[in-house]
Design a protein around this motif. Structure first.
Motif, short mmCIF file in Angstrom:
data_model
loop_
_atom_site.label_atom_id
_atom_site.label_comp_id
_atom_site.label_asym_id
_atom_site.label_seq_id
_atom_site.Cartn_x
_atom_site.Cartn_y
_atom_site.Cartn_z
N PHE A 16 0.86 -1.18 0.00
CA PHE A 16 0.00 0.00 0.00
C PHE A 16 0.90 1.23 0.00
N ASP A 67 -6.87 9.06 1.73
CA ASP A 67 -6.48 9.24 3.13
C ASP A 67 -6.89 10.65 3.56
N VAL A 184 -3.24 0.39 10.44
CA VAL A 184 -1.90 0.63 9.91
C VAL A 184 -1.02 0.92 11.12
N GLN A 186 2.04 2.16 12.59
CA GLN A 186 3.10 3.02 12.06
C GLN A 186 4.17 3.28 13.11
N LEU A 216 -1.46 -3.55 8.66
CA LEU A 216 -0.43 -3.19 7.68
C LEU A 216 0.73 -2.58 8.45
N ALA A 218 3.85 -0.11 8.80
CA ALA A 218 4.35 1.13 8.19
C ALA A 218 5.51 1.66 9.01
N TRP A 239 2.77 -0.65 4.22
CA TRP A 239 2.21 0.68 3.89
C TRP A 239 3.41 1.62 3.84
#
Ligand SMILES: Cc1cc2nc3c(=O)[nH]c(=O)nc-3n(C[C@H](O)[C@H](O)[C@H](O)COP(=O)(O)O)c2cc1C
Length: 369
Positions: A16, A67, A184, A186, A216, A218, A239
């Protein structure tokens, strides 16, 4: 690189890509990944409509997402002018003095401050959503917290999956309770707003915290071996945000900034409040140093800081004032050493992923299987 999530979304690779540039988003989706356009810089709904039309025309029918930055806390009845009025004069003086010290020229008459980011304001983010749901987006991501319940319901009514960024397992669990479909995770290494936990620790923590929701990974991912590591940690995909900044399709409008990114090492970023008032990883510059200097006035909270520096940042960018010139970017900047097409980044990533998996299989004694 296929996972349940990539299959569900109909993409070839569980990669992504977040990007503020429509051409990059479309190229990511065309290359077999999932392009996500960042909407925070769009103040006028028509501009967003124009760029989504462009993506539709250039994405070859492949899926993509949007986003937005919708803060979890609602600020009712406060206009941009009210917020502006809260900025102390001493801080305005500091901006003026710093720009004067470096001889930063003014913007031309009528030239807008491109860095004036208002997409974090709920009414602006909502007007972006009114546009977005007219398009066949497959994913809606939110940067700062879980989007409000009515937005999650609206997305689901349109068959759109909802993702939200999280910097800790606690945040991730809140997203899960809010009915989000994808988290996500991160890490600290990431470009943009980040928490304090590195991806290596954060990814498995979040995977376990929100199981069975897909996660995901990131932050700090720019190569196939890093993507393989993320999947080994339990993520259903990766991501990426920083790596696209130096692709041929990116539109930074500044050759000097591209040069700085290509030359920067992994230690040349800083997590600073200079840009928005919240800690965001970016290139370390004399501008971030000035704001982080204990002798200075210090930064203001979000959203005041963003409004305070919007014009200054635009002037620095427009006139490419080298010592002050920066951008959000993660520690992976140390590996971004040449301008490549999005397709070339993908080819490298998928090849590197296969090699990493082969290597781990060999280590596990499974070669030839
Ligand atoms: C220039 C830039 C701008 C970003 N702006 C946003 C944003 O508006 N919304 C968002 O959800 N994430 C934003 N991010 C974070 C990315 O979505 C992504 O999580 C992050 O870049 C991943 O880490 P990496 O930089 O190591 O690839 C931004 C990142 C960069 C580099």
């Amino acid at each position: 690189m296929q996972t349940e999530l990539s299959t569900q979304l109909g993409v070839e690779h569980a990669v992504f890509g977040f990007t503020p540039f429509p051409a990059v988003a479309a190229a990511i989706s065309r290359a077999g990944g999932f392009g996500v356009l960042g909407a925070v810089r769009y103040t006028a709904p028509d501009d967003l409509r124009r760029d989504l039309d462009w993506i539709e025309a250039h994405v070859d029918g492949k899926p993509y997402g949007l986003d937005v930055v919708m803060p979890a806390k609602k600020v009712e009845g406060v206009s941009e002018a009210d917020v502006e009025a809260m900025i102390p004069e001493g801080h305005r003086d500091f901006v003026r003095d710093t720009l004067a010290k470096y001889g930063v020229p003014e913007l031309a008459e009528g030239e807008a401050a491109g860095w004036r980011i208002t997409g974090w304001m709920e009414q602006v983010a909502r007007s972006q959503l009114d546009v977005a749901f007219d398009y066949p987006i497959r994913l809606l991501a939110n940067a700062l917290g879980s989007p409000p319940p009515d937005v999650v319901s609206r997305a689901h009514e349109h068959g759109v999956l909802v993702a939200a960024l999280a910097g800790s397992a606690r945040h991730a669990r809140k997203h899960q309770q809010a009915g989000i479909d994808i988290v996500v995770a991160q890490g600290y290494e990431a470009g943009g707003h980040t928490g304090e936990i590195a991806s290596m620790v954060l990814t498995p923590e979040v995977v376990e915290a929100v199981d069975p929701l897909p996660v995901l990974a990131a932050g700090g991912i720019g190569s196939g071996r890093q993507a393989a590591a993320a999947l080994a940690l339990g993520a259903q995909g990766v991501w990426l945000g920083s790596v696209w900044l130096t692709t041929a399709e990116a539109d930074l409008h500044s050759p000097a900034l591209t040069r700085k990114l290509l030359a920067a090492g992994s230690g040349d970023t800083v997590r600073s409040r200079a840009l928005t008032g919240k800690p965001a990883r970016q290139l370390r510059t004399e501008w971030t140093d000035a704001w982080d200097d204990p002798q200075g006035p210090g930064t203001l909270p979000m959203p005041l800081q963003g409004l305070l520096v919007a014009e200054a940042v635009s002037r620095i960018q427009k006139h490419e004032v080298d010592p002050l010139l920066g951008t959000p970017v993660g520690q992976i900047v140390g590996r971004m050493n040449e301008v490549r097409s999005v397709q070339a980044v993908f080819d490298d990533l998928t090849r590197g992923f296969e090699q990493a998996v082969d290597r781990v299989n060999r280590v596990a004694g499974r070669s030839g299987q």
